[in-house]
Each structure stands twice: as structure tokens, then as C-alpha cells.
Design a protein around this motif. Sequence first.
Motif, PDB file in Angstrom:
ATOM      1  N   GLU A   1      -4.375   0.534  -8.263  1.00  0.00           N
ATOM      2  CA  GLU A   1      -4.806  -0.835  -8.560  1.00  0.00           C
ATOM      3  C   GLU A   1      -4.492  -1.787  -7.414  1.00  0.00           C
ATOM      4  O   GLU A   1      -4.123  -2.942  -7.622  1.00  0.00           O
ATOM      5  CB  GLU A   1      -4.186  -1.335  -9.869  1.00  0.00           C
ATOM      6  N   GLU A   2      -4.608  -1.262  -6.202  1.00  0.00           N
ATOM      7  CA  GLU A   2      -4.542  -2.074  -4.983  1.00  0.00           C
ATOM      8  C   GLU A   2      -5.796  -1.766  -4.171  1.00  0.00           C
ATOM      9  O   GLU A   2      -5.710  -1.340  -3.011  1.00  0.00           O
ATOM     10  CB  GLU A   2      -3.277  -1.738  -4.170  1.00  0.00           C
ATOM     11  N   PRO A   3      -6.968  -1.946  -4.774  1.00  0.00           N
ATOM     12  CA  PRO A   3      -8.195  -1.430  -4.149  1.00  0.00           C
ATOM     13  C   PRO A   3      -8.536  -2.098  -2.826  1.00  0.00           C
ATOM     14  O   PRO A   3      -8.402  -3.316  -2.666  1.00  0.00           O
ATOM     15  CB  PRO A   3      -9.266  -1.724  -5.207  1.00  0.00           C
ATOM     16  N   LEU A   4      -8.949  -1.260  -1.877  1.00  0.00           N
ATOM     17  CA  LEU A   4      -9.539  -1.739  -0.629  1.00  0.00           C
ATOM     18  C   LEU A   4     -11.056  -1.598  -0.775  1.00  0.00           C
ATOM     19  O   LEU A   4     -11.544  -0.569  -1.241  1.00  0.00           O
ATOM     20  CB  LEU A   4      -9.049  -0.902   0.554  1.00  0.00           C
ATOM     21  N   LYS A   5     -11.791  -2.596  -0.408  1.00  0.00           N
ATOM     22  CA  LYS A   5     -13.241  -2.531  -0.531  1.00  0.00           C
ATOM     23  C   LYS A   5     -13.785  -1.401   0.327  1.00  0.00           C
ATOM     24  O   LYS A   5     -13.318  -1.173   1.444  1.00  0.00           O
ATOM     25  CB  LYS A   5     -13.867  -3.863  -0.116  1.00  0.00           C
TER      26      LYS A   5
ATOM     27  N   GLU B   1     -16.966  12.416  -5.423  1.00  0.00           N
ATOM     28  CA  GLU B   1     -17.309  13.206  -6.611  1.00  0.00           C
ATOM     29  C   GLU B   1     -16.810  14.642  -6.485  1.00  0.00           C
ATOM     30  O   GLU B   1     -16.319  15.227  -7.460  1.00  0.00           O
ATOM     31  CB  GLU B   1     -18.826  13.191  -6.808  1.00  0.00           C
ATOM     32  N   VAL B   2     -16.915  15.202  -5.293  1.00  0.00           N
ATOM     33  CA  VAL B   2     -16.432  16.579  -5.074  1.00  0.00           C
ATOM     34  C   VAL B   2     -14.920  16.635  -5.247  1.00  0.00           C
ATOM     35  O   VAL B   2     -14.376  17.573  -5.856  1.00  0.00           O
ATOM     36  CB  VAL B   2     -16.838  17.065  -3.669  1.00  0.00           C
ATOM     37  N   VAL B   3     -14.221  15.641  -4.713  1.00  0.00           N
ATOM     38  CA  VAL B   3     -12.758  15.601  -4.820  1.00  0.00           C
ATOM     39  C   VAL B   3     -12.333  15.495  -6.284  1.00  0.00           C
ATOM     40  O   VAL B   3     -11.428  16.215  -6.739  1.00  0.00           O
ATOM     41  CB  VAL B   3     -12.193  14.413  -4.008  1.00  0.00           C
ATOM     42  N   LEU B   4     -12.972  14.622  -7.036  1.00  0.00           N
ATOM     43  CA  LEU B   4     -12.630  14.469  -8.450  1.00  0.00           C
ATOM     44  C   LEU B   4     -12.835  15.771  -9.215  1.00  0.00           C
ATOM     45  O   LEU B   4     -12.015  16.146 -10.061  1.00  0.00           O
ATOM     46  CB  LEU B   4     -13.470  13.348  -9.064  1.00  0.00           C
ATOM     47  N   GLU B   5     -13.896  16.470  -8.907  1.00  0.00           N
ATOM     48  CA  GLU B   5     -14.163  17.741  -9.576  1.00  0.00           C
ATOM     49  C   GLU B   5     -13.126  18.793  -9.193  1.00  0.00           C
ATOM     50  O   GLU B   5     -12.636  19.543 -10.049  1.00  0.00           O
ATOM     51  CB  GLU B   5     -15.563  18.228  -9.219  1.00  0.00           C
ATOM     52  N   ALA B   6     -12.781  18.861  -7.905  1.00  0.00           N
ATOM     53  CA  ALA B   6     -11.788  19.854  -7.453  1.00  0.00           C
ATOM     54  C   ALA B   6     -10.423  19.597  -8.065  1.00  0.00           C
ATOM     55  O   ALA B   6      -9.659  20.539  -8.320  1.00  0.00           O
ATOM     56  CB  ALA B   6     -11.700  19.838  -5.932  1.00  0.00           C
TER      57      ALA B   6
ATOM     58  N   LEU C   1       0.807  -1.215   0.000  1.00  0.00           N
ATOM     59  CA  LEU C   1       0.000   0.000   0.000  1.00  0.00           C
ATOM     60  C   LEU C   1       0.845   1.272   0.000  1.00  0.00           C
ATOM     61  O   LEU C   1       0.312   2.382   0.115  1.00  0.00           O
ATOM     62  CB  LEU C   1      -0.932   0.015   1.210  1.00  0.00           C
ATOM     63  N   ARG C   2       2.155   1.138  -0.131  1.00  0.00           N
ATOM     64  CA  ARG C   2       3.020   2.313  -0.088  1.00  0.00           C
ATOM     65  C   ARG C   2       2.687   3.305  -1.197  1.00  0.00           C
ATOM     66  O   ARG C   2       2.612   4.519  -0.975  1.00  0.00           O
ATOM     67  CB  ARG C   2       4.488   1.885  -0.182  1.00  0.00           C
ATOM     68  N   GLY C   3       2.503   2.794  -2.401  1.00  0.00           N
ATOM     69  CA  GLY C   3       2.164   3.681  -3.507  1.00  0.00           C
ATOM     70  C   GLY C   3       0.855   4.407  -3.275  1.00  0.00           C
ATOM     71  O   GLY C   3       0.722   5.602  -3.569  1.00  0.00           O
ATOM     72  N   SER C   4      -0.120   3.700  -2.713  1.00  0.00           N
ATOM     73  CA  SER C   4      -1.415   4.321  -2.430  1.00  0.00           C
ATOM     74  C   SER C   4      -1.278   5.426  -1.392  1.00  0.00           C
ATOM     75  O   SER C   4      -1.957   6.458  -1.472  1.00  0.00           O
ATOM     76  CB  SER C   4      -2.401   3.258  -1.928  1.00  0.00           C
ATOM     77  N   MET C   5      -0.388   5.227  -0.409  1.00  0.00           N
ATOM     78  CA  MET C   5      -0.197   6.247   0.620  1.00  0.00           C
ATOM     79  C   MET C   5       0.434   7.516   0.035  1.00  0.00           C
ATOM     80  O   MET C   5       0.057   8.637   0.397  1.00  0.00           O
ATOM     81  CB  MET C   5       0.691   5.702   1.749  1.00  0.00           C
TER      82      MET C   5
ATOM     83  N   PHE D   1      -9.795   5.590  -0.424  1.00  0.00           N
ATOM     84  CA  PHE D   1     -10.592   4.791  -1.357  1.00  0.00           C
ATOM     85  C   PHE D   1     -10.202   5.101  -2.800  1.00  0.00           C
ATOM     86  O   PHE D   1     -10.037   4.196  -3.634  1.00  0.00           O
ATOM     87  CB  PHE D   1     -12.079   5.078  -1.118  1.00  0.00           C
ATOM     88  N   LEU D   2     -10.011   6.380  -3.103  1.00  0.00           N
ATOM     89  CA  LEU D   2      -9.653   6.809  -4.453  1.00  0.00           C
ATOM     90  C   LEU D   2      -8.234   6.382  -4.813  1.00  0.00           C
ATOM     91  O   LEU D   2      -7.979   5.874  -5.915  1.00  0.00           O
ATOM     92  CB  LEU D   2      -9.811   8.324  -4.556  1.00  0.00           C
ATOM     93  N   ALA D   3      -7.294   6.574  -3.887  1.00  0.00           N
ATOM     94  CA  ALA D   3      -5.885   6.277  -4.179  1.00  0.00           C
ATOM     95  C   ALA D   3      -5.641   4.790  -4.409  1.00  0.00           C
ATOM     96  O   ALA D   3      -4.851   4.409  -5.275  1.00  0.00           O
ATOM     97  CB  ALA D   3      -5.009   6.778  -3.031  1.00  0.00           C
TER      98      ALA D   3
END
Length: 405
Positions: free
Chosen positions: A107-111, A157-162, A66-70, A100-102
Motif C-alpha cells: 500500500e505504498e504504490p508507485l505509479k 499476470e505470469v508472476v501472480l500465476e507462478a 519503501l523498505r517494506g516494499s523492498m 510494481f506488485l510489491a
Amino acid sequence: MRPLRTVEKQWLFTPTALQNTPSLDDGITLHDELQRRKTAIEYMRSLALRAHTIATGVQDAEAAHLRGSMIIGATLLHRFYMRRSFNDFNEKLIAPTLLFLATKIEEEPLKLRHIVNACLAKFEPSNTRGWYPSGDQHEQPPREYRTWEKDILATEEVVLEALCFDMGVEQPWVILRRSLRGFDEMTMGGAGESSSSCGSSGHGGVANSNGHSQLNGKGKGKVTEEIVNELGWAILSECCLSPLPVLQPAPIVAFSAFVFVLSFAEQIPLSLSFSNASELADKFHLDITFSPDGPLGEDVVQVRECLEQFINYCRAGLIDPELNRYIVAESPEGQTGPYQRRFALPAVKAGMVKKESSNESLSEAIAKAADPVPSSETELKIKTGAEDLDMTVETESGGKKEWSS
């Protein structure tokens, strides 16, 4: 350094821009905002470990996958709060949303279910029940669970837009590992080999006039590729707690981390570790070259600025203040002697191989001149005896020449 694309430039800010964030416009001080950013990133890391434990049933304090995700999550968080205020988006909600987004980006998704359960365990009262479906189709999640799930999806959705749906993040951690792959082969063969023509410092390296060993600090040759990776990750992980990911390009941050690795591990001043690291700057695609008088190139100023910012954020408490005690003070007199090379560059190694190859060819040529090899039509007759070996060569002219050993 390579020219940055326009889409990359929009996510790099000057230190002055930190004084004009939406949070400051809402009356939050810069100190408080940066501390809250740090807190949000720490929340994110804690939730990642909790969610990983919930998903696997295994407690892993490292969770290296998960290092890359962090790194991505922390970088996106700094970008987000350059455009949105803490008054509108609390860190307790932004942390799980960006986690969740990171993880999806990396491509190391956490549910989402595991992240929500981690939020309930961390932020809600101890008697709050999570949702762990048992297969019963009629089982419904608790109200608190549904609230968190709904808020995270809405905030995403707000984060993606910002962020203009720009999820591209160049990771210093990846650059560091890629640039220094095969690091152990770049290191000089030994202190004696490197210092034989320059004088020994008594510490196993080349001493300059300020008393510091220029090869390996205290002479223990501590830095290996494994140490670079582990210590480099620790330094870069701390960097993400500060605004450095939005103040400096990723190659600059990665190279600066390498400078700190050399300084911390070998206990040498930053000026000396910077000189040592400059020999490998081209592997980071930076315009920095080694010089006996100190590093040269267009990116030198930016690296020095990054090093200074790191130290300042250590003193401010955004980066672990304990790292300050590993920084070796510069000599009051400054650098009074020329810097020495620390690494065996590929060009040098290639020259050595070429030289060895030339010597071998010369030896073979001498041997051939002394004892010519018979032509392909020459007939060799070898007779063996009990005491000696006679070798008779019948030449094309019909003559015979004999050797015995």
C-alpha cells in the motif's frame, strides 16, 4: 516457534532444493543463478529510488517508506525463480514487475508510469525519451514506453500465476522492530550494577574465562533501540540479496539479525551475542531460553543454521563481504565459563517494584503503629504561634494530647 501453516511451508525450501531450480535445468549454474537473483534485486532497489525521485522531484537515498516494499519484492523474486527460469524471464523485466506488485501489496504504490520512465532511464540508451504527460490529450507515449508498459503488465499476470496468487509475506524487518520495541528499557542499568557480584572485567562488563566482556563487549554500551533498528535494517536488507528469505522462516531471520547486531555493535563473538539475545527470544515467539551453559530450545539449531548460512553467503559475495571483518573470531579454547545475563527481564523488574512496594507498606505500618491516626470522629485543633506550632488532639474520651514542634 509457532507452527507454520501449509501455505507458508510451500515457500520454504531446503538448500538441496536450490540445486533443482528451473534455471539449473536450463544449464545455468547455481552460482550464476544466485548472482542474477542478487542483480535483479539491486535493479529493483535502483528503480524504486529513481521512480520515487521522478514522482516527488526529491532525491532520497533512503526512501524509508519503501523498505517494506523492498523486502516483499525480494522475497517474491526468490520464490518466483524457484519455479521459473532466467532463460524465460530476464531480470531486467522481472525487477520492475515485482516492484510494481510489491508496492501495491504494501500500500505504498508507485505509479506504473514512473516505474516505466525509470526503466527507460536505466536500461535504454541515453537518448531514449520518457513520457511525462503535459495535459495535452493528443500526446501519445513513445514506442519504447508502450513496449515496457505492455511487458510489465503481461509479466505481472505470469508472476501472480507462478506464485499461486499468494502475496502473503511475513517480514523479518517488521518482526525485529515489533519484538524489540522498548529495547532501551530492557538493558541492565549499568555495568557496575550487573557486575558488582560477579567481578569486573576491566571493560565495564562481566568477563568470562575467554577474556570477552559478557555485558557490552568493549564496555561502551553501544546498543540502543535506534542502533538495533538501523543496523538491523542494513543486515536484513543484505539478507534479501541471498536466498535466506526462502530458506528460513521470517522469525528465525529476524532473530538472527538481532544476534548479528549485538555482535557487530559490541564486537563480541557470535556465541556470546547469541547467548545475550536468547534472553529476548520469547519476544520473537521462538522456543529458545537463556542458560549459563548456552541457549536451549527447539529453535536453537535452526538459528545456528541461519547464522552459518549468512556467513557463507558473505564469503560467496551474495551478502556484502565487508561484513566479514566485523565478525569477531571465537576463542580457540571455546566457552570455558558460564554465560551471564545481559538484559533486565520484565519478571525481574516486576519483582523489584514489588519489593519496593512491600518496603514502603512496611514503613507506613511502622509509622502508624508508633503514632496512631485519630479516628474520623476525632476533632483536630491546630494553633499557630510565632515561634512554634502546637497541635492539640481532642480524643473521643475527652482527653487531650499535645505535640509541639
